[in-house]
Design a protein around this motif. Structure first.
Motif, short mmCIF file in Angstrom:
data_model
loop_
_atom_site.label_atom_id
_atom_site.label_comp_id
_atom_site.label_asym_id
_atom_site.label_seq_id
_atom_site.Cartn_x
_atom_site.Cartn_y
_atom_site.Cartn_z
N ASP A 158 1.24 -1.35 -0.01
CA ASP A 158 0.35 0.17 -0.07
C ASP A 158 1.28 1.63 0.00
O ASP A 158 0.34 1.79 0.64
CB ASP A 158 -0.82 -0.04 1.01
CG ASP A 158 -1.90 -0.92 1.20
OD1 ASP A 158 -2.00 -2.10 0.30
OD2 ASP A 158 -2.31 -1.70 2.51
N SER A 159 2.09 1.30 -0.34
CA SER A 159 2.54 2.61 -0.36
C SER A 159 3.40 2.62 -2.28
O SER A 159 2.61 2.33 -2.81
CB SER A 159 4.34 2.12 -0.10
OG SER A 159 5.05 1.51 -0.30
N SER A 160 4.05 3.42 -1.78
CA SER A 160 5.01 4.05 -3.31
C SER A 160 5.30 3.07 -3.94
O SER A 160 6.01 3.19 -5.21
CB SER A 160 5.12 5.76 -3.49
OG SER A 160 4.91 6.05 -2.70
N GLU A 161 6.42 2.06 -3.21
CA GLU A 161 6.17 1.55 -3.46
C GLU A 161 6.03 -0.47 -4.24
O GLU A 161 7.11 -0.78 -5.10
CB GLU A 161 7.79 0.85 -2.38
CG GLU A 161 8.67 1.60 -1.69
CD GLU A 161 9.31 1.74 -1.14
OE1 GLU A 161 10.96 0.96 -1.10
OE2 GLU A 161 9.33 1.32 0.11
N TYR A 162 4.73 -0.19 -4.87
CA TYR A 162 4.11 -1.16 -5.08
C TYR A 162 5.08 -1.52 -6.66
O TYR A 162 5.38 -2.99 -6.84
CB TYR A 162 2.90 -0.07 -5.20
CG TYR A 162 1.83 -1.13 -6.47
CD1 TYR A 162 1.35 -2.63 -6.09
CD2 TYR A 162 1.78 -1.64 -7.68
CE1 TYR A 162 0.18 -2.95 -6.66
CE2 TYR A 162 0.75 -2.66 -8.49
CZ TYR A 162 0.27 -2.87 -7.64
OH TYR A 162 -0.09 -4.90 -8.36
N GLY A 201 9.62 4.43 5.31
CA GLY A 201 9.25 4.53 3.42
C GLY A 201 10.96 3.79 2.66
O GLY A 201 11.90 4.20 4.03
N GLY A 240 8.24 -1.75 1.48
CA GLY A 240 6.67 -0.35 2.17
C GLY A 240 5.59 -1.04 3.19
O GLY A 240 5.70 -2.95 3.27
N THR A 241 4.78 -0.36 3.57
CA THR A 241 3.88 -1.02 4.25
C THR A 241 3.17 -2.27 3.81
O THR A 241 2.48 -1.20 2.25
CB THR A 241 2.74 -0.43 5.01
OG1 THR A 241 1.92 -0.86 6.49
CG2 THR A 241 2.38 0.78 4.15
N GLU A 261 4.40 11.45 2.06
CA GLU A 261 4.96 9.77 1.67
C GLU A 261 5.25 9.14 3.45
O GLU A 261 4.30 8.35 3.81
CB GLU A 261 6.48 9.08 1.26
CG GLU A 261 6.47 9.99 0.05
CD GLU A 261 5.57 8.68 -1.01
OE1 GLU A 261 5.69 7.33 -0.34
OE2 GLU A 261 5.06 9.62 -2.20
N SER A 262 5.01 10.12 4.57
CA SER A 262 5.29 9.19 5.93
C SER A 262 4.75 10.46 6.53
O SER A 262 5.17 11.70 6.39
CB SER A 262 6.72 9.20 6.04
OG SER A 262 6.54 8.50 7.43
#
Length: 325
Positions: free
Chosen positions: A12-16, A163, A84-85, A188-189
């Protein structure tokens, strides 16, 4: 009977997107003669079994199983490739602990600690590790540029406290740019770090410790063509010079590997971990611990394993067998 291995990706983060690419490389590196790999995508509450790139069935969250082609599949192991989360901060680890399903990464406590850069750094300061000074700002705090510059100097790095993949990171050279950089990190955080700039050579060190053997990978020297190792430098071909093994002395290499081994133990890590440093005047300044590091074909860890004369498949097989065989 082959064990069913879920390669878990998404998050669920930008790192998908990075997670998707990592999962493909891990999936291809799971030995089909030993295990049966399955791709499981998690995005919010939507958990799917994915076959040939297409979602085919919903995952039963009560026991982490799935019905597919008239068969009830129970997963024996989770190889977590979520950056990430919820895959790197301990949330997913707690779920698997409740179900007593073994997994590839650090546990709840270790994941939560290392994911929070500020808490991890301050914990490790107790063990006399060299690192940059930093200030943490929670979303909504008053930003006093004068105080920050007086304490940390210029330039500084501003980054999200939780992040990865360099999302939301800014190198700030002037006081007038601090506020915008902190607000970008807050996207982002909920917490931002303003960190002292240490000029030196960026070094990254991977390792894994199993029950009966350990692997301290060759370290990598990172030379971005951009001003620092931002998202573009990480994931754009040719934007960074990555040299494995690093062009440093054997003595410094061993110092770095042993320091990484010590941090691994201090943080009670499990699975493959990557630890980042800045090397200045013969001293390794700790940056952060990555407990689900990138595993794409061009990521540091696969590079380091190859430089060691092994294949990613060999290491992944050892990690899985360490817990389920």
């Amino acid at each position: 009977m082959k064990k069913n291995i879920a390669v878990v990706y998404g998050g669920d983060s930008s790192e998908y997107v990075v997670s998707v690419n990592s999962s493909k490389n891990v999936f291809q590196s799971i030995d089909p003669e030993l295990f049966q790999p399955w791709a499981v995508e998690m995005k919010g509450a939507d958990w799917k079994l994915v076959v040939d790139g297409e979602p085919v069935a919903d995952i039963n969250k009560q026991d982490f199983s799935v019905h597919y082609q008239n068969e009830h599949i129970r997963f024996d192991y989770a190889y977590i490739t979520i950056h990430g989360t919820p895959g790197e901060d301990g949330i997913l680890q707690g779920y698997f602990d409740l179900l007593k399903i073994p997994y590839s990464t650090c546990g709840v406590q270790s994941s939560a600690l290392t994911f929070n850069k500020y808490y991890c750094s301050n914990y490790l300061r107790n063990f006399d590790l060299a690192m940059a000074k930093s200030v943490r700002l929670t979303k909504g705090d008053v930003i006093d540029e004068d105080v920050l510059v007086e304490e940390l100097g210029l330039p500084v790095f501003v980054k999200p406290n939780a992040g990865g993949s360099s999302f939301g990171i800014t190198k700030v050279k002037t006081k007038s740019d601090l506020k915008a950089a902190i607000e970008a990190a807050w996207k982002e955080s909920n917490e931002a770090l303003v960190e002292e700039f240490i000029e030196g050579l960026e070094i990254t060190s991977g390792l894994v410790k199993l029950k009966n053997e350990s692997f301290l990978f060759p370290v990598t020297e990172v030379i971005p063509k951009n001003e620092f190792f931002d998202f573009e430098a990480k994931y754009t071909k040719g934007a960074t010079l990555e040299i494995t093994p690093a062009r440093i002395s054997e003595s410094l290499t061993e110092t770095c590997q042993q320091l990484s081994s010590r941090i691994y133990d201090l943080c009670n890590c499990k699975g493959i971990v990557r630890i980042d440093y800045i090397l200045k005047d013969g001293v390794f300044y700790f940056l952060e611990v990555n407990t689900t590091p990138g595993m794409t074909a061009t990521s540091f860890i696969p590079q380091q394993i190859e430089a060691m004369g092994m294949q990613l498949k060999d290491i992944i097989s050892k990690i899985i067998k360490d817990q389920v065989c």
